[in-house]
Design a protein around this motif. Structure first.
Motif, mmCIF file in Angstrom:
data_model
loop_
_atom_site.group_PDB
_atom_site.id
_atom_site.type_symbol
_atom_site.label_atom_id
_atom_site.label_comp_id
_atom_site.label_asym_id
_atom_site.label_seq_id
_atom_site.Cartn_x
_atom_site.Cartn_y
_atom_site.Cartn_z
ATOM 1 N N SER A 170 0.834 -1.208 0.000
ATOM 2 C CA SER A 170 0.000 0.000 0.000
ATOM 3 C C SER A 170 0.870 1.260 0.000
ATOM 4 O O SER A 170 1.821 1.364 0.793
ATOM 5 C CB SER A 170 -0.899 -0.003 1.237
ATOM 6 O OG SER A 170 -1.594 1.216 1.334
ATOM 7 N N PRO A 171 0.584 2.228 -0.881
ATOM 8 C CA PRO A 171 1.345 3.485 -0.891
ATOM 9 C C PRO A 171 1.261 4.234 0.432
ATOM 10 O O PRO A 171 2.175 4.974 0.796
ATOM 11 C CB PRO A 171 0.687 4.285 -2.021
ATOM 12 C CG PRO A 171 -0.009 3.279 -2.865
ATOM 13 C CD PRO A 171 -0.425 2.188 -1.938
ATOM 14 N N GLU A 172 0.148 4.042 1.170
ATOM 15 C CA GLU A 172 0.001 4.727 2.455
ATOM 16 C C GLU A 172 1.084 4.321 3.449
ATOM 17 O O GLU A 172 1.516 5.123 4.280
ATOM 18 C CB GLU A 172 -1.377 4.427 3.055
ATOM 19 C CG GLU A 172 -2.541 5.151 2.382
ATOM 20 C CD GLU A 172 -2.953 4.501 1.067
ATOM 21 O OE1 GLU A 172 -2.420 3.405 0.755
ATOM 22 O OE2 GLU A 172 -3.798 5.082 0.354
ATOM 23 N N VAL A 173 1.538 3.056 3.349
ATOM 24 C CA VAL A 173 2.579 2.589 4.266
ATOM 25 C C VAL A 173 3.870 3.352 4.027
ATOM 26 O O VAL A 173 4.542 3.798 4.965
ATOM 27 C CB VAL A 173 2.795 1.070 4.085
ATOM 28 C CG1 VAL A 173 3.928 0.584 4.978
ATOM 29 C CG2 VAL A 173 1.519 0.310 4.384
ATOM 30 N N ARG A 174 4.210 3.545 2.755
ATOM 31 C CA ARG A 174 5.441 4.275 2.423
ATOM 32 C C ARG A 174 5.297 5.751 2.790
ATOM 33 O O ARG A 174 6.253 6.370 3.270
ATOM 34 C CB ARG A 174 5.739 4.125 0.939
ATOM 35 C CG ARG A 174 6.080 2.700 0.539
ATOM 36 C CD ARG A 174 6.293 2.595 -0.941
ATOM 37 N NE ARG A 174 6.568 1.226 -1.344
ATOM 38 C CZ ARG A 174 6.638 0.832 -2.601
ATOM 39 N NH1 ARG A 174 6.461 1.718 -3.576
ATOM 40 N NH2 ARG A 174 6.901 -0.418 -2.894
ATOM 41 N N GLU A 175 4.139 6.298 2.545
ATOM 42 C CA GLU A 175 3.936 7.711 2.881
ATOM 43 C C GLU A 175 4.074 7.925 4.382
ATOM 44 O O GLU A 175 4.643 8.924 4.840
ATOM 45 C CB GLU A 175 2.550 8.157 2.402
ATOM 46 C CG GLU A 175 2.396 8.240 0.897
ATOM 47 C CD GLU A 175 3.325 9.266 0.265
ATOM 48 O OE1 GLU A 175 3.632 10.276 0.931
ATOM 49 O OE2 GLU A 175 3.759 9.043 -0.881
ATOM 50 N N ALA A 176 3.563 6.971 5.158
ATOM 51 C CA ALA A 176 3.685 7.079 6.616
ATOM 52 C C ALA A 176 5.151 7.033 7.038
ATOM 53 O O ALA A 176 5.570 7.765 7.952
ATOM 54 C CB ALA A 176 2.904 5.957 7.286
ATOM 55 N N ALA A 177 5.936 6.178 6.368
ATOM 56 C CA ALA A 177 7.363 6.099 6.692
ATOM 57 C C ALA A 177 8.072 7.407 6.368
ATOM 58 O O ALA A 177 8.932 7.866 7.126
ATOM 59 C CB ALA A 177 8.000 4.936 5.935
ATOM 60 N N LYS A 178 7.718 8.015 5.233
ATOM 61 C CA LYS A 178 8.342 9.284 4.849
ATOM 62 C C LYS A 178 7.965 10.396 5.834
ATOM 63 O O LYS A 178 8.791 11.232 6.193
ATOM 64 C CB LYS A 178 7.920 9.665 3.429
ATOM 65 C CG LYS A 178 8.519 8.762 2.359
ATOM 66 C CD LYS A 178 8.021 9.148 0.972
ATOM 67 C CE LYS A 178 8.603 8.225 -0.095
ATOM 68 N NZ LYS A 178 8.079 8.563 -1.455
ATOM 69 N N LEU A 179 6.704 10.391 6.269
ATOM 70 C CA LEU A 179 6.273 11.398 7.228
ATOM 71 C C LEU A 179 6.990 11.249 8.576
ATOM 72 O O LEU A 179 7.197 12.231 9.298
ATOM 73 C CB LEU A 179 4.756 11.313 7.442
ATOM 74 C CG LEU A 179 3.888 11.754 6.246
ATOM 75 C CD1 LEU A 179 2.425 11.481 6.532
ATOM 76 C CD2 LEU A 179 4.111 13.240 5.947
ATOM 77 N N ASP A 180 7.379 10.020 8.885
ATOM 78 C CA ASP A 180 8.127 9.778 10.117
ATOM 79 C C ASP A 180 9.603 10.109 9.977
ATOM 80 O O ASP A 180 10.375 9.912 10.932
ATOM 81 C CB ASP A 180 7.976 8.317 10.552
ATOM 82 C CG ASP A 180 6.572 8.016 11.056
ATOM 83 O OD1 ASP A 180 5.879 8.975 11.453
ATOM 84 O OD2 ASP A 180 6.169 6.837 11.048
ATOM 85 N N GLY A 181 9.993 10.587 8.791
ATOM 86 C CA GLY A 181 11.378 11.008 8.580
ATOM 87 C C GLY A 181 12.313 9.910 8.129
ATOM 88 O O GLY A 181 13.542 10.059 8.219
ATOM 89 N N ALA A 182 11.786 8.812 7.608
ATOM 90 C CA ALA A 182 12.641 7.710 7.157
ATOM 91 C C ALA A 182 13.350 8.088 5.863
ATOM 92 O O ALA A 182 12.736 8.643 4.947
ATOM 93 C CB ALA A 182 11.811 6.451 6.953
ATOM 94 N N SER A 183 14.628 7.751 5.766
ATOM 95 C CA SER A 183 15.393 7.955 4.535
ATOM 96 C C SER A 183 14.991 6.879 3.531
ATOM 97 O O SER A 183 14.359 5.883 3.892
ATOM 98 C CB SER A 183 16.887 7.866 4.827
ATOM 99 O OG SER A 183 17.234 6.554 5.249
ATOM 100 N N PRO A 184 15.345 7.029 2.230
ATOM 101 C CA PRO A 184 15.011 5.978 1.253
ATOM 102 C C PRO A 184 15.530 4.603 1.662
ATOM 103 O O PRO A 184 14.845 3.599 1.467
ATOM 104 C CB PRO A 184 15.680 6.482 -0.026
ATOM 105 C CG PRO A 184 15.701 7.968 0.122
ATOM 106 C CD PRO A 184 15.918 8.220 1.581
#
Length: 305
Positions: A197-211
């Motif tokens: 799900s794209p939402e999972v990746r978006e949540a990770a980015k919002l939490d400040g995760a690097s690629p």
């Protein structure tokens, strides 16, 4: 009104209903029995008998486990097992690693991504024997296009005899597999990436995760069950390697690329020792059975989590 004279449909008896599914499966079961079960049983029986075609056309006396004892005390058999292990490790690591890299790159939608995905299946569609002939021709020191390209880009490789050096011959054999399997694995992993799900990746980015953190902590764990399937599938096909050995190196130089399958073939059709070849073939079957059991255990553990 005139009553209908059409009789009600007749019910099939209980045993016919129960037998119907098996009747539909009968052609497939017959094909499996003739092409898989019968040869396996026949080879198993032959492995317990002495039979050399240059001595007799019929299987000889019963020798028990003598053929298996011979295999496990035969240095050439151990060499073929070691070559198969080396080849399996190299081809699995490179195929899965490159396939994962290709999948991650193509997962980013571009104008050419759809066209590229369609092309990925082509290398795997090439027959293994044809791949072997093609790579042998293209690495020819005199006329090979791959050899000329490498010599031009990397001049210090100019003196390498690709199929005459034991190390490079095995590497070339592995690359013929990687060339066909990496694109197919990329397609399989692309399907897995598409299910995240794209939402999972978006949540990770919002939490400040690097690629990298996003890949290692989010994408990779979700792909792990599929990666497990891919690794075991590729390992099984690598253990069975035969066609490219025949058409690329012929097991050489010396015995540097003699796989277990090619060793069994040589014993049976070059040295005409059918009993020993059958025993070696059943050792290969047992190795594949162990891989299948490990796969089932790993999948059961994944489902239990």
């Amino acid at each position: 009104m005139v009553a209908s004279t059409v009789p009600p449909p007749r019910r099939r008896s209980g045993w016919r209903r129960r037998a119907a599914p098996y009747a539909h499966l009968a052609p497939a079961l017959l094909a499996i029995g003739l092409t898989t079960v019968y040869p396996l049983v026949s080879a198993l029986i032959t492995s317990f008998r002495h039979w050399r075609l240059n001595e007799t056309r019929e299987p000889g006396e019963f020798v028990g486990l003598e053929q298996y004892e011979r295999a496990f005390t035969d240095g050439t058999f151990y060499n073929s097992a070691w070559v198969t292990l080396e080849f399996t490790v190299i081809s699995v690591v490179l195929s899965v690693g490159l396939g994962l890299g290709i999948a991650l790159i193509l997962n980013n939608r571009t104008r050419l991504s759809a066209f590229t995905k369609a092309l990925l299946i082509l290398p795997f569609a090439v027959a293994p024997a044809l791949k072997g002939f093609s790579w042998r021709f293209m690495l020819n020191p005199d006329t090979g296009v791959y050899d000329k390209m490498v010599d031009t880009v990397l001049p210090f490789f100019d003196d390498i005899n690709w199929l005459g050096d034991p190390f490079w011959a095995l590497m070339v054999l592995a690359l013929t597999e990687v060339w066909g399997w990496a694109p197919l694995i990329a397609l399989m992993l692309l399907g897995g990436l598409g299910s995240i799900s794209p939402e999972v990746r978006e949540a990770a980015k919002l939490d400040g995760a690097s690629p990298w953190q996003e890949f290692w902590r989010v994408t990779f764990p979700l792909l792990r069950p599929l990666l497990l399937v891919v690794v075991f599938l590729k390992a099984v096909f690598s253990v069975k390697i035969f066609d490219q050995v025949v058409t690329t190196t012929g097991g050489g130089p010396g015995r540097a690329t003699e796989s277990m399958n090619f060793f069994a073939y040589s014993q049976g059709f070059t040295f005409l020792d059918i009993g020993y070849a059958s025993a070696v073939s059943w050792v290969i079957v047992l190795v594949l059975g162990v891989l299948a059991a490990l796969y089932l255990i790993a999948m059961a553990r994944q489902e239990a989590k």
